[in-house]
Design an enzyme around this catalytic site. Sequence first.
Site, PDB file in Angstrom:
ATOM      1  N   GLU A  34       0.881  -1.368   0.293  1.00 22.09           N
ATOM      2  CA  GLU A  34       0.277   0.512   0.271  1.00 22.09           C
ATOM      3  C   GLU A  34       0.713   0.985  -0.158  1.00 22.09           C
ATOM      4  O   GLU A  34       0.761   2.494  -1.030  1.00 22.09           O
ATOM      5  CB  GLU A  34      -0.946   0.351   1.189  1.00 22.09           C
ATOM      6  CG  GLU A  34      -1.775  -1.055   1.176  1.00 22.09           C
ATOM      7  CD  GLU A  34      -2.721  -0.613   2.678  1.00 22.09           C
ATOM      8  OE1 GLU A  34      -3.965  -0.810   2.743  1.00 22.09           O
ATOM      9  OE2 GLU A  34      -2.604  -1.614   3.182  1.00 22.09           O
ATOM     10  N   PHE A  35       1.779   1.117   0.762  1.00 16.10           N
ATOM     11  CA  PHE A  35       2.583   2.216   0.964  1.00 16.10           C
ATOM     12  C   PHE A  35       3.444   2.568  -0.604  1.00 16.10           C
ATOM     13  O   PHE A  35       4.018   4.107  -1.198  1.00 16.10           O
ATOM     14  CB  PHE A  35       3.642   1.947   1.868  1.00 16.10           C
ATOM     15  CG  PHE A  35       4.622   3.033   1.957  1.00 16.10           C
ATOM     16  CD1 PHE A  35       4.689   4.109   2.697  1.00 16.10           C
ATOM     17  CD2 PHE A  35       6.162   3.507   1.820  1.00 16.10           C
ATOM     18  CE1 PHE A  35       5.607   5.636   3.193  1.00 16.10           C
ATOM     19  CE2 PHE A  35       6.907   4.485   1.940  1.00 16.10           C
ATOM     20  CZ  PHE A  35       7.170   5.326   2.207  1.00 16.10           C
ATOM     21  N   GLU A 112      23.374   7.250  28.244  1.00 12.89           N
ATOM     22  CA  GLU A 112      22.633   6.810  26.827  1.00 12.89           C
ATOM     23  C   GLU A 112      24.068   6.034  26.321  1.00 12.89           C
ATOM     24  O   GLU A 112      24.836   5.698  26.835  1.00 12.89           O
ATOM     25  CB  GLU A 112      22.761   8.506  25.863  1.00 12.89           C
ATOM     26  CG  GLU A 112      21.953   8.988  26.311  1.00 12.89           C
ATOM     27  CD  GLU A 112      22.048  10.494  25.633  1.00 12.89           C
ATOM     28  OE1 GLU A 112      22.018  10.195  24.504  1.00 12.89           O
ATOM     29  OE2 GLU A 112      22.028  11.451  26.357  1.00 12.89           O
ATOM     30  N   LYS A 114      26.567   4.093  23.937  1.00  8.83           N
ATOM     31  CA  LYS A 114      27.668   5.226  22.623  1.00  8.83           C
ATOM     32  C   LYS A 114      26.734   4.129  21.943  1.00  8.83           C
ATOM     33  O   LYS A 114      27.777   3.021  20.853  1.00  8.83           O
ATOM     34  CB  LYS A 114      28.651   5.090  23.034  1.00  8.83           C
ATOM     35  CG  LYS A 114      29.268   5.518  22.536  1.00  8.83           C
ATOM     36  CD  LYS A 114      31.058   5.935  22.715  1.00  8.83           C
ATOM     37  CE  LYS A 114      31.656   6.517  22.423  1.00  8.83           C
ATOM     38  NZ  LYS A 114      32.312   6.107  20.878  1.00  8.83           N
ATOM     39  N   ASP A 116      27.759   2.718  18.097  1.00 12.18           N
ATOM     40  CA  ASP A 116      28.813   2.356  17.258  1.00 12.18           C
ATOM     41  C   ASP A 116      28.444   2.237  15.326  1.00 12.18           C
ATOM     42  O   ASP A 116      28.533   1.487  14.920  1.00 12.18           O
ATOM     43  CB  ASP A 116      30.172   1.120  17.173  1.00 12.18           C
ATOM     44  CG  ASP A 116      31.322   1.106  16.682  1.00 12.18           C
ATOM     45  OD1 ASP A 116      31.328   2.101  16.639  1.00 12.18           O
ATOM     46  OD2 ASP A 116      31.527   0.099  16.946  1.00 12.18           O
ATOM     47  N   TYR A 223      21.414  12.197  18.830  1.00 11.74           N
ATOM     48  CA  TYR A 223      21.564  12.187  20.078  1.00 11.74           C
ATOM     49  C   TYR A 223      21.213  13.695  21.103  1.00 11.74           C
ATOM     50  O   TYR A 223      22.216  13.980  21.872  1.00 11.74           O
ATOM     51  CB  TYR A 223      22.198  11.258  20.874  1.00 11.74           C
ATOM     52  CG  TYR A 223      23.946  11.654  20.152  1.00 11.74           C
ATOM     53  CD1 TYR A 223      23.902  12.051  20.355  1.00 11.74           C
ATOM     54  CD2 TYR A 223      23.964  10.535  18.985  1.00 11.74           C
ATOM     55  CE1 TYR A 223      25.340  12.367  19.334  1.00 11.74           C
ATOM     56  CE2 TYR A 223      25.081  10.583  18.626  1.00 11.74           C
ATOM     57  CZ  TYR A 223      26.062  11.349  18.918  1.00 11.74           C
ATOM     58  OH  TYR A 223      26.982  11.705  17.690  1.00 11.74           O
ATOM     59  N   LYS A 310      33.600   3.431  28.196  1.00 12.17           N
ATOM     60  CA  LYS A 310      33.671   2.115  26.933  1.00 12.17           C
ATOM     61  C   LYS A 310      33.794   1.005  28.271  1.00 12.17           C
ATOM     62  O   LYS A 310      33.827   0.604  29.592  1.00 12.17           O
ATOM     63  CB  LYS A 310      35.179   2.582  26.915  1.00 12.17           C
ATOM     64  CG  LYS A 310      35.471   3.247  25.924  1.00 12.17           C
ATOM     65  CD  LYS A 310      34.751   4.118  25.177  1.00 12.17           C
ATOM     66  CE  LYS A 310      34.674   2.788  24.057  1.00 12.17           C
ATOM     67  NZ  LYS A 310      35.560   3.097  22.985  1.00 12.17           N
ATOM     68  N   CYS A 404      69.140   3.783  13.855  1.00 13.09           N
ATOM     69  CA  CYS A 404      67.750   3.309  13.588  1.00 13.09           C
ATOM     70  C   CYS A 404      68.179   2.771  11.851  1.00 13.09           C
ATOM     71  O   CYS A 404      68.608   2.434  11.628  1.00 13.09           O
ATOM     72  CB  CYS A 404      68.112   5.244  12.951  1.00 13.09           C
ATOM     73  SG  CYS A 404      67.083   5.605  11.708  1.00 13.09           S
ATOM     74  N   CYS A 407      68.187   4.713   8.755  1.00 15.55           N
ATOM     75  CA  CYS A 407      69.285   5.463   8.363  1.00 15.55           C
ATOM     76  C   CYS A 407      70.841   4.902   9.074  1.00 15.55           C
ATOM     77  O   CYS A 407      72.084   5.268   8.926  1.00 15.55           O
ATOM     78  CB  CYS A 407      69.454   6.760   8.534  1.00 15.55           C
ATOM     79  SG  CYS A 407      68.632   7.015   9.812  1.00 15.55           S
ATOM     80  N   CYS A 422      65.401   8.962  16.597  1.00 16.10           N
ATOM     81  CA  CYS A 422      66.579   8.817  15.596  1.00 16.10           C
ATOM     82  C   CYS A 422      66.962  10.519  15.437  1.00 16.10           C
ATOM     83  O   CYS A 422      66.167  11.121  14.739  1.00 16.10           O
ATOM     84  CB  CYS A 422      66.259   8.678  14.384  1.00 16.10           C
ATOM     85  SG  CYS A 422      67.980   9.024  12.926  1.00 16.10           S
ATOM     86  N   CYS A 428      67.572  11.115   7.306  1.00 14.26           N
ATOM     87  CA  CYS A 428      66.543  10.036   7.527  1.00 14.26           C
ATOM     88  C   CYS A 428      65.854   9.472   6.612  1.00 14.26           C
ATOM     89  O   CYS A 428      64.934  11.371   7.096  1.00 14.26           O
ATOM     90  CB  CYS A 428      66.597   9.740   9.452  1.00 14.26           C
ATOM     91  SG  CYS A 428      65.090   8.161   9.588  1.00 14.26           S
TER      92      CYS A 428
END
Length: 665
Positions: A34-35, A112, A114, A116, A223, A310, A404, A407, A422, A428
């Site tokens: 119908e929609f 609230e 969180k 992802d 939010y 977290k 290093c 180098c 270094c 380098c």
Amino acid sequence: MTTVEKKIASLREELREHNYKYYVLDQPTISDYEFDMKLEELQKLEADHPEFYDEASPTIRVGGEVTKNFETVAHEHRMYSLDNSYSKQDLEDWEKRIQRILGDVNVEFTCELKYDGASISLTYEEGKLVRAVTRGDGFQGDDVTANIKTIKSVPLQLKGNYPPKFDIRGEIILTLEGFAKMNQDRIEAGEDPYMNPRNTASGSLKLQDSALVAQRPLECLLYSIVGNGLEISSQFEVLEKARSWGFKVPTVAKLCKTTEEVMQFADYWEIKRHDLPYETDGVVVKVNNIQQQEELGYTAKSPRWAMAYKFKAEQVSTLLNEITYQVGRTGAITPVANLEPVLLAGTTVKRASLHNADQIAKLDVRVGDTVFVEKGGEIIPKIIAVDFTKRSLDSKPTRYIENCPECGTELIRKTGEAQHFCPNDTGCPPQITGRIQHFISRKAMDIEGMGSETVELLFKEGLISNYADLYTLTKERVVPLERMAEKSAENLVNGVAASKSIPFERVLFALGIRYVGETVAKKLAKAYKNIDALMAATHEELVAVDEIGDRIADSVVNFFSEPSNVELVERLKTYGLQFSLSEAQLENQTDTLKGQTFVVSGVFESISRNELKKRIEDNGGKVASSVSSKTTFLVAGDNMGPSKRTKAEHLGVPIISEEEFLKML
């Protein structure tokens, strides 16, 4: 209004209501068929009568607009990131910091989940969606309006009594069910499945064809509302108002009076989150009272009035095959664990950070060990422990490198520094190319037509040895390079030329002075106005600038004490880069308040709190969050925190009104 116009208006209103009931309330009252029939009828009427076009029509959601390049748009209100906490102690410490600023007042918290997903900012004017911008770097993002309009839970036309203009922030997510269905379809079509909902949702926003976005089961969970004159007194009211205007706002939020109640909420959802239809990795805790939020203000990166708690990170174990060492643009050495590939939090992990020599020694990490890898608040996975029960008998301790890896220069480690360095900064290769790559990056000079690989190639071929050399490049010199067509060479040279208009604060950031990030560069540019004044500044003068401490001051002084760095700046000047604030930037700036520190508290009539703070900084003053013996004036508005007034009176700090402050200017 004609009969056709009435019919179109009626269908639009009816479809908006059905859309809201289905995608926001999850309470459909008609069938999909119908929609679809009503939508098809509206599409035909609109095609036959284009004079009745409406940018908020439900037919917009089918997509079809193609965006070749997403325009970069500045956020009118900056999008901050959140500080993270991992324990009740972290939350209690945060609450103590809040109370020190607000004083002895009652503080409530809105909790609230969180989500992802991919952060988004939606701008509404007169109830219509006019712009959708990705978070980007918080200051600016990409305009993805055409794609966002295809998401059914994003209202194109609001309901009820809403403000004339505001921004609302949220996350674009994929439900777990929708993500699974997408992957099933891909597998059946012989394509590789997507790795995780978050990255897939984020990638969807940058698809060029909005019709493809419309096919994806994306949702938008809101939010946060920001704007001027909103007349909203609390975060909990923000959620209720947004819900009443037609936004999809989860109903799990809870008002808590203590951190004990906050932890009960977090502990409950750490277990129950697996029953949710979408991914969540923690709880966002916000001071509920908006006026208190304004009192608390922001650090350089985060609001002081919000904290992300977290959930415990996912962990896996895998084999450590090799430890390699990376050299950064500052010469810092970072050890990297090369792992047997393992699936962690929806992505395949092959490498993990080992941070520094102390971390390796502390964990006693060795090649051949079975290690536990975690992906917590950081994007880059890290090794958190070794499974000693699986260590072989002939295992040998890790010996940190002395030279290093690029180098061969002997490494140094300064007192108080966590990392080895270094010192061969001019010879380098990774340091040289790293500085140039930083210089051309989006937040710095934003040179189009050039990426990290191009920098490596130009350096390898001897065309550049520092970032000033970029401005000597010509199309004729670049075209002969490998994989460099004439058009690519032209774009590169044009991109370099265009960067000459980049403003001073970003040029300063691009120079790569250690500890001078985007925010610090802006502070220094505003304080010194031009590069010559900054180059002549002493340590004592620098630490007098707001938020500039000894470490940054030392770094700036040391950078400009090097003749090679001064020579680079002088060369860049001759090429026409911006080394002073523009006339427009200087127009509203004076030294009227130089050397004075202000604390701003309360609600103001003729000027917003943020504008008042900006006026202080534009006129050379410093804004502090709490009253101390160093405070010059307390600017008091209505409903000012009583503790600030009490402390100011105790210390003899003058308390002035907004009228008295404005007269000072």
